[in-house]
Design a protein around this motif. Structure first.
Motif, short mmCIF file in Angstrom:
data_model
loop_
_atom_site.label_atom_id
_atom_site.label_comp_id
_atom_site.label_asym_id
_atom_site.label_seq_id
_atom_site.Cartn_x
_atom_site.Cartn_y
_atom_site.Cartn_z
N ALA C 567 0.83 -1.22 0.00
CA ALA C 567 0.00 0.00 0.00
C ALA C 567 0.86 1.26 0.00
CB ALA C 567 -0.92 -0.02 1.22
N VAL C 575 -2.89 6.29 7.85
CA VAL C 575 -3.48 5.33 6.93
C VAL C 575 -5.00 5.39 7.06
CG1 VAL C 575 -3.02 3.57 8.67
CG2 VAL C 575 -3.70 2.88 6.39
N GLU C 638 -9.72 -2.54 3.41
CA GLU C 638 -8.70 -1.98 2.52
C GLU C 638 -7.92 -0.91 3.29
OE1 GLU C 638 -10.72 -0.41 -0.93
OE2 GLU C 638 -12.23 -1.99 -0.68
N LYS C 640 -5.24 2.52 2.60
CA LYS C 640 -4.52 3.39 1.67
C LYS C 640 -3.93 4.56 2.46
CE LYS C 640 -8.41 6.22 0.03
NZ LYS C 640 -9.38 5.96 1.09
N LYS C 641 -2.89 5.14 1.88
CA LYS C 641 -2.25 6.28 2.52
C LYS C 641 -3.25 7.42 2.61
CE LYS C 641 2.46 8.21 2.43
NZ LYS C 641 2.13 9.55 2.95
N SER C 642 -3.38 8.00 3.78
CA SER C 642 -4.40 9.03 3.97
C SER C 642 -3.85 10.40 3.60
CB SER C 642 -4.83 9.06 5.44
OG SER C 642 -5.72 10.13 5.65
#
Lengths: 452, 171, 934
Positions: C567, C575, C638, C640-642
């Motif tokens: 990710a 995240v 899931e 993902k980078k925030s």
């Protein structure tokens, strides 16, 4: 130092035709000042920064040193680095003056007065920082031996107590040395001053100096002995400062190389600062005749030598870090080159070691601009060296669980900038009320050079 | 009459030459006022200025300062308030050497300054010689041989020593 | 969930705290013992001696289960919680929650007055309002009102009696009982295995081999102290217990294990399958990779060969079938497990109950909603839309310690008494009953649960003291007065533990195959600091570092390196965690040896009641995820980078220890230990000679093999020594004040990560580097070998800390103890402060002093009787708290003392010995059964 005495060489520009002219030029900023807008601007800026310093210190005493970036692991920060840096600068003055006197360097006459003054002001700046860095500054006097109800004495094994004695002695001594050197010029000002008040003022400080042969006899001896004392003193002071670090068991600090390495570093930054001030004075007080390209070249050679010594010192640290094989030490060296402080470290190496190598080329050595710019870089580089000495070791010592990084706050920078401002401000005042060059010595030099 | 006679010269060489001549002529100057020290002038003056013992004064002061410095540490750490500091010995002499070093230099310097003032008879804001306006130049670019007006006459000096000018001061 | 930092909530927090503190200052000025007679513990002098601490046995509950402790009071002020050796779920130790209760008592953020809407009201007003709501006529008590009563797990006999009484008045009463941290799966599993509800109580100390499947018995919880002691009994070299842990993400159990296997939660059953097959029950071929299979088979072998001394347990996240299978395995092994009748009488599952509550509220089946010490609005997943459901109730009242999220949505906000100011009783997980006795008169006009229920039921007796005595009068029989005094004095009610049942588990017919692999599975677990959120308002616990991530003031998203890399997420990035539509964010912590495809998050943070300044907006409310309440596993997530940025605040930035760890955190296998010979104390190489020892030579030895990293010592130290809170902003600056820190070490060895804990107090070096550098004699050595800090003498040069290789000194950068944001607790906290320990001002250095005040107390006691302080008489706060007895303290002058003996042990080592600081605090190496780790 590195410059051999040279009879053929003239240290005073031929533009000077009479001895009286020298006194006139030197006394002009004091007795007949012309205040240009530049003077006012510099005064305003430095005054403003001095004000910033006062605000910072007020805020500091109000809120506690938590306003700085220090943390549980990196308990020392800017104040300590600034202290070492300023004191380093404060070393050149007395040493230049004393050493060049003992080695009969004629070019000393053009530098020693303002160099010594620089020493006083820089050392005073330095002296403030250990106070600002204290958790409870109002108890500073507890490190002074005095009869007290607690029945306690200072803890003599602490490098901080040594500091107190070293710096205290150094400031007192430098003041005396500076004042003694000033007396004949004070007499000169007394005798040149037109207004009665001014006359009386300088007269009082001149102590009734008549320039009698009997005065000169004692004076010359005493001044020479003081110079002879100054040299070991200067060496001891920065050695002791280095013990703040070396007399510990922290990796990268507990090194026997520290004392000499600190002393050379001190001279290095000091000479660099002398160059900067010389350049300014020359331009501001029209001392072109006395502070010539030759002076800059001479100092340039000193700087070059020092830069090489610094380079060797750094290399020595790396070598022993690696050769000693102690994990923490090795890791510390790697950390300097690869850790978050690496850019600063490369800056330090560039400014302190690489850039000054340009001075091998006469073209740079003989350019006032070049030498001045290099000197400014060197001062930046030396500050970086000091802050990294504090940061790197504390950021990466024995227990990785305590590893942290230092993040400076606004107040850290404010205090540093403020001290620079205050230093400049003091210097402006000095140049206005006291002869920035020793008139009687320049006169003597001129007389010798002109066979008068 | 009593007072002083001041013979004015403009360069070091003139002054030294004149002083020497005066001494040969058996009419040595008693002092010189000059903007900087003159090498070897002392020989031509009478009475000859003594060698200042200031060096010894400073050496002794320094020695005493060192003793005082160490003594203070020893007394406080061993006698008056002994504590266990990191398991170090009470008389941790290696650590105690630095303060005496500084106190030695400090006391030598301070005593030296006092010695200098005392030997020069300073501070002395008022002095008969200040009566002559020309003395003001002595701190800048003039050299003045000082004679005692009791046993010299202005004429003698003008005749023998060719000064640029001679000034009389009544005491 | 409000973002962590918008317009600096710190500011709001500060402001609110100032007000709150001011209010509390008034109330705490009238501390005094309660009016009713309370019985001091053990041979304390009758009557109170001013300034002398008095010890009282009482009970504190966690998730409903009671644990008996000793509360220490000085001049009528409770100041410290210690363990009660007689109580099976304390055994003389404490945990972070118990230690921190003392702060909750004085917490100025507590609810203190009755509120009706935003109006301040009285209990009489409420009573009137209630009677009106339930439409009862004053003459007859009975009512047909549809009363809904929401509680946590209720096991207190008195409270259960109160609920019965209430039901008598309101036959239509419906009780909704739920505990966020619950045992639904285990209960269902027990039903499968035994056809009835039973609680399995392993006799841990009798087990030679233990296999845990996604279970964390050593982790925080109501039974931690009990299990940890059994565990400690079998640590060390002799009769060492073999601990095989299979877990998705790191837990304290995994850290303590000899063999640990990171495994996706859905595969846990497969390991059990392998074990079952070894024991002669074929449930099909386990779906495992070769190394996993090898691990499973080794564990199976170990279990099988330890008949009668082996134990297998499954975690609360695992399906009932696995629990049932573990019961069968234990049965087959004749495992040391007691099967006890459940203490909690309610049959229904916790999750079901909470869901039912939401449905009934929405369907309008609840006319009068009464919530007692529960917080459904926070606990329920967003899917249940609990807030609006509660708000919809025609009448709603909330009795709680704090004005929490639920209180915000109720018409009546009622203040609950703190256990330390209440009468009552409770049962432990095994049924052991104990009494709750108050140490202080109520600080505010509050009610205990029992009093409140009595009020609702219009009972004759309305005060907790009376109610509690009423309950036990019948039970005790005979001479009640004596019985009562004994019960209070001991803190345990004799033979109240339920008798074990003789049961044999059914032979499982099968085990469902592992469901298909998902991209990512979220594993939720209660927070080791704030538990299920009920302690979120307690700054001690907020600032108590997470044992493994060292995070404070927040909760992180723990990722396996592989998933993080895929990710593109690095350590401390923020995240976004997306689970069926909902997105929650938190700082990422990339954790080695965490099972791939597992995202580990903690419950309890992200409290959003604006009336709780300390807890408000700290961390993320992961409990809101998922469709069903309290689901421990959420598939199909899931990451993902925030684009948001949430700071990761921790007290230890480096856990992977760049090569030095073998010197700092020393490991040894049993084999190595056998060959190593005991060390002799090296003679001190010193130019100036070591000063002679005094009457005592205090020393501490910490057994890193026994330490489970529970942090009890950290909070105990904070409570004992008035260690201030610094708050999140200061932590971010890299400043913390804990005198005792627990370093966590993770180091690869034998193909696995070896994780362990090393508590680091001051080393009290005999050649202390901090002392000679102090210019003013603030840091000096005393004649008993303590390295003491003279606060009054300190001018704050910080040279001592700069020169301390262990970095154990702490500096007051600001006036933490007073005036500074979190210091504004001061007015309230002054009441909690230990009067024997001076509070430190701004600009001075402080540090561990081996609980000097306790040493001098012990010395005074000994001198009165003209004798030496005896072994074990002087106990430091951290030592007293430690559930595994990992901390040993004593006098080196005595050859026979515990510490002298341990310092001669082959496992003994000094931290940074090469520096020749000659520390008085030393360590015992962490042991492993063998090099093979997984």
């Amino acid at each position: 130092m590195s410059v051999a005495p040279d009879i053929e060489r003239r240290w005073i520009a031929p533009s000077i035709e009479s001895r009286e002219q020298i006194d006139a030029i030197i006394a002009a900023p004091i007795l007949a000042p012309r205040h240009t807008w530049r003077w006012w601007l510099t005064l305003a800026v430095s005054g403003g920064l001095t004000l910033l310093m006062i605000v910072t210190v007020t805020w500091l005493f109000g809120h506690g040193i938590g306003i700085f970036g220090n943390n549980t692991t990196i308990v020392w920060g800017f104040p300590i680095a600034n202290y070492v840096w300023w004191l380093g600068i404060g070393h050149a003055g007395t040493l230049i003056s004393a050493l060049l006197l003992l080695t009969r360097q004629k070019w000393r006459a053009s530098l020693n007065r303002f160099a010594e003054t620089m020493t006083l002001f820089a050392a005073s700046m330095a002296g403030l920082f250990p106070i600002f860095h204290l958790g409870r500054p109002y108890y500073l006097y507890w490190i002074i031996p005095y009869p007290n109800v607690q029945g306690l004495w200072p803890q003599w094994r602490s490098a901080l107590v040594w500091d107190f004695w070293a710096v205290g002695t150094y400031i007192t001594f430098s003041t005396l040395f500076w004042y003694v050197g000033l007396v004949p010029d004070l007499a000169m000002l007394r005798d040149r001053a037109a207004r009665r008040g001014v006359r009386r003022l300088y007269g009082a400080f001149a102590l009734g100096w008549r320039g009698s042969a009997r005065h000169w006899e004692v004076y010359e001896r005493f001044y020479r002995y003081m110079a002879a004392l100054a040299v070991p003193l200067v060496v001891s002071v920065h050695s002791i400062v280095s013990l703040d670090f070396a007399a510990s068991l922290e990796p990268g600090w507990a090194d026997t190389i520290y004392p000499p390495y600190f002393v050379v570093g001190a001279l290095y930054s000091g000479f660099a600062m002398v160059v900067v001030i010389a350049a300014v004075l020359r331009w501001a007080c029209s001392f072109e005749a006395f502070i010539t390209v030759q002076h800059f070249e001479a100092i340039g050679k000193v700087l070059l030598t020092a830069s090489v010594i610094m380079g060797v010192s750094y290399a020595t640290e790396w070598f022993w870090g690696w050769y000693g094989g102690e994990r923490t030490e090795r890791h510390l060296v790697t950390f300097l080159f690869t850790g978050p402080y690496a850019p600063l470290y490369y800056g330090q190496l560039l400014f302190n070691v690489l850039a000054p190598q340009l001075l091998w080329l006469p073209r740079f050595r003989q350019s006032i601009l070049a030498v001045t710019v290099l000197s400014i870089l060197i001062n930046v580089g030396m500050w970086l060296e000091r802050i990294l000495i504090v940061w790197a070791t504390l950021s990466r010592d024995y227990l990785p669980s305590a590893w942290r990084i230092f993040l400076p706050t606004f107040w850290d920078w404010a205090l540093l900038a403020g001290s620079l401002g205050a230093f400049t401000f003091l210097f402006m005042i000095f140049a206005r009320v006291l002869p920035a060059l020793p008139a009687y010595e320049l006169g003597k030099t001129w007389a010798e050079e002109n066979g008068a | 009459m009593t007072g002083f006679l001041l013979a004015e010269y403009h360069t070091t060489h003139e002054t030294l030459a004149a002083a020497a001549k005066a001494a040969e002529a058996g009419m040595p100057a008693i002092d010189v006022l000059s903007p900087n020290a003159l090498e070897g002038i002392a020989a031509h003056l009478a009475p000859r200025p003594p060698k200042a013992p200031i060096g010894w004064v400073m050496v002794i002061a320094g020695g005493l300062g060192a003793l005082l410095g160490y003594g203070m540490q020893w007394y406080s750490a061993v006698i008056d308030y002994p504590i266990n500091s990191g398991g170090r010995g009470l008389n941790s002499w290696p650590a105690f050497l630095l303060v005496p070093y500084e106190t030695a230099i400090l006391s030598a310097a301070v005593v030296g300054l006092l010695g200098w003032l005392w030997l020069c008879g300073l501070p002395r804001p008022h002095h008969a010689l200040f009566a002559a306006a020309v003395v003001e130049r002595a701190s800048q670019d003039r050299f003045l041989l000082v004679f005692n007006a009791r046993d010299r006459s202005k004429a003698q000096i003008e005749h023998r020593l060719q000064p640029h000018a001679v000034y009389e001061i009544d005491a | 969930m409000p973002p962590l930092t918008r317009r600096g909530p710190g500011l709001d927090r500060r402001l609110l705290l100032k007000l709150a503190a001011a209010a509390a200052a008034v109330s705490t000025t009238r501390c005094s013992p309660p009016d009713d007679e309370i019985i001091p513990y053990v041979d304390m002098p009758e009557g109170m001696v001013a300034g002398e601490p008095m010890r009282f046995a009482t009970t504190l509950s966690l998730s409903g289960y009671g644990r008996g402790f000793i509360a220490i009071a000085v001049d009528g002020r409770p100041i410290k919680i210690e363990g009660n050796p007689r109580h099976p779920y304390s055994l003389g130790a404490t945990d972070v929650f118990a230690e921190a209760e003392i702060l909750s008592l004085y917490d100025p953020g507590r609810s203190s007055v009755v509120h009706h809407g935003e109006q301040i009201a009285t209990w009489e007003d409420f009573a009137a309002g209630w009677e009106q709501a339930v439409g009862a006529r004053p003459d007859d008590a009975a009512s047909d009102a549809a009363v809904g009563l929401v509680t946590g797990r209720v096991v207190s006999p008195t409270t259960l009696g109160r609920i019965e009484a209430l039901r008598r008045r309101f036959p239509a009463l419906r009780q909704y009982r739920y505990e966020p941290v619950n045992d639904d799966m285990a209960r269902a599993g027990a039903k499968l295995a035994f056809g009835r509800l039973v609680a399995a109580a392993p006799r841990w100390d009798e087990a030679d081999v233990v296999l845990t499947l996604d279970a964390d018995p050593l982790g925080h919880g109501p039974e931690q102290l009990h299990i940890a002691r059994g565990f400690a009994a079998r640590r060390g070299a002799e009769h060492r217990q073999q601990l095989h842990a299979v877990e998705p993400a790191w837990t304290l159990t995994g850290a303590a294990a000899d063999f640990r296997l990171p495994l996706a939660p859905r595969q846990m059953g497969e390991v059990a399958r392998a074990v079952a097959r070894r024991l002669g029950l074929d449930l099909g071929d386990p779906v495992l990779s070769d190394p996993q299979r090898a691990f499973a088979e080794r564990a199976a072998e170990a279990l099988a060969t330890a008949q009668g001394r082996a134990l297998a347990m499954a975690g609360d996240g695992q399906p009932p079938e696995l629990h049932a299978l573990c019961h069968w395995i234990n049965g087959r092994l004749h495992a040391p497990v007691d099967y006890l009748p459940p203490v909690d009488p309610v049959e229904a599952g916790h999750a079901d109950e909470l869901q039912a509550l939401a449905e009934d509220l929405r369907a309008g089946r609840v006319a009068a909603l009464v919530i007692v010490d529960a917080n459904p609005v926070y606990d329920a997943p967003d899917a249940l839309r609990m807030a609006e459901a509660v708000a919809a109730a025609p009448f709603s009242a909330h009795l709680g310690l704090y004005p929490d999220e639920t209180a915000q949505h109720c018409q009546w906000r009622l203040p609950l008494s703190h256990p330390l100011e209440s009468w009552g009783d409770a049962r432990a997980a095994d049924g052991t009953a104990s009494l709750v006795q108050p140490l202080i008169r109520r600080l505010y006009d509050t009610r205990t649960c029992d009093e409140f229920l009595a009020l609702l039921a219009l009972s004759a007796v309305r005060d907790a003291y009376g109610l509690t005595r009423e309950t036990w009068a019948s039970w005790a029989g005979g001479d009640f007065a004596t019985w009562w005094r004994t019960a209070l004095h001991d803190g345990v009610i004799a033979d109240s533990r339920a008798a074990p049942l003789a049961l044999s588990p059914a032979r499982p017919t099968g085990l469902p195959p592992p469901d298909a692999p998902h991209a990512l599975t979220v594993v939720l677990s209660p927070d080791p600091g704030v538990w299920d959120g009920r302690f979120a308002a307690n700054p001690w616990l907020q600032e108590c570092p997470h044992p493994l991530t060292k995070q404070v003031w927040g909760n992180a998203v723990r990722l396996a390196p592989g998933d993080a890399a895929r990710a593109g997420i690095a350590d401390e990035d923020t995240v976004d965690l997306v689970v069926n539509g909902a997105t929650l964010s938190g700082p990422a912590v990339v954790t080695e040896a965490q099972a791939d495809g597992v995202v580990a998050v903690g419950w309890g943070q992200g409290r959003f009641s604006p009336a709780m300044p300390i807890a408000h907006g700290v961390g993320t409310r992961f409990v809101g995820l998922g469709a069903r309440p309290f689901s421990r596993l959420l598939a199909g997530a899931e990451i993902k980078k925030s684009d948001r940025s949430i700071p990761f605040r921790s007290t230890q930035s480096h856990t992977r220890l760049s090569g030095r760890s073998e010197a700092l955190f020393q490991l040894a296998t049993l084999a190595e230990l056998a060959t190593s010979r005991p060390e002799r104390e090296p003679a001190p190489p010193s130019m100036l000679g070591i000063p002679p020892r005094g009457d005592y030579a205090w020393a501490m030895v910490i057994d890193t093999d026994a330490c489970i990293g529970c942090n009890a010592c950290v909070v105990a130290c904070q409570a004992e020594n008035n260690v201030p809170i610094v708050g999140p902003e200061e932590i971010s600056q890299g400043r913390d004040m804990h005198w005792l820190r627990v370093d966590v070490y993770a180091r690869p060895q034998g193909g696995a990560m070896r994780t362990g804990f090393q508590p680091v107090p001051c080393m009290h070096c005999e050649l202390a580097p901090c002392e000679p550098v102090c210019p003013v004699e603030a840091s000096v050595h005393d004649h008993e070998g303590l390295n003491v800090q003279v606060y009054n003498r300190c001018i704050g040069t910080r040279f001592c800390e700069a020169n301390c290789p262990y970095k154990v000194r702490r500096f007051n950068w600001f006036a933490y103890a007073d005036g500074q944001a979190y210091g504004d607790f001061a007015p309230a906290l002054k009441a909690q402060h230990n009067p024997d320990v001076s509070a430190r001002g701004r600009g001075v250095m402080e540090k561990c002093n081996y609980c000097l005040q306790r040493i001098s107390r012990a010395r005074r006691a000994a001198e009165k009787e003209d004798r030496q302080v005896a072994e074990g008489e002087m106990v430091t706060a951290c030592q007293a708290a430690c559930p595994t007895r990992a901390i040993h303290f004593g006098d080196l002058n005595s050859e026979t003392s515990d510490v002298s003996r341990l310092r001669r042990a082959p496992r003994h080592y000094r931290l940074l010995e090469e520096l020749n600081t000659r520390p008085r605090t030393t360590y015992l190496k962490r042991l492993y059964v063998s090099d093979a780790a997984s």
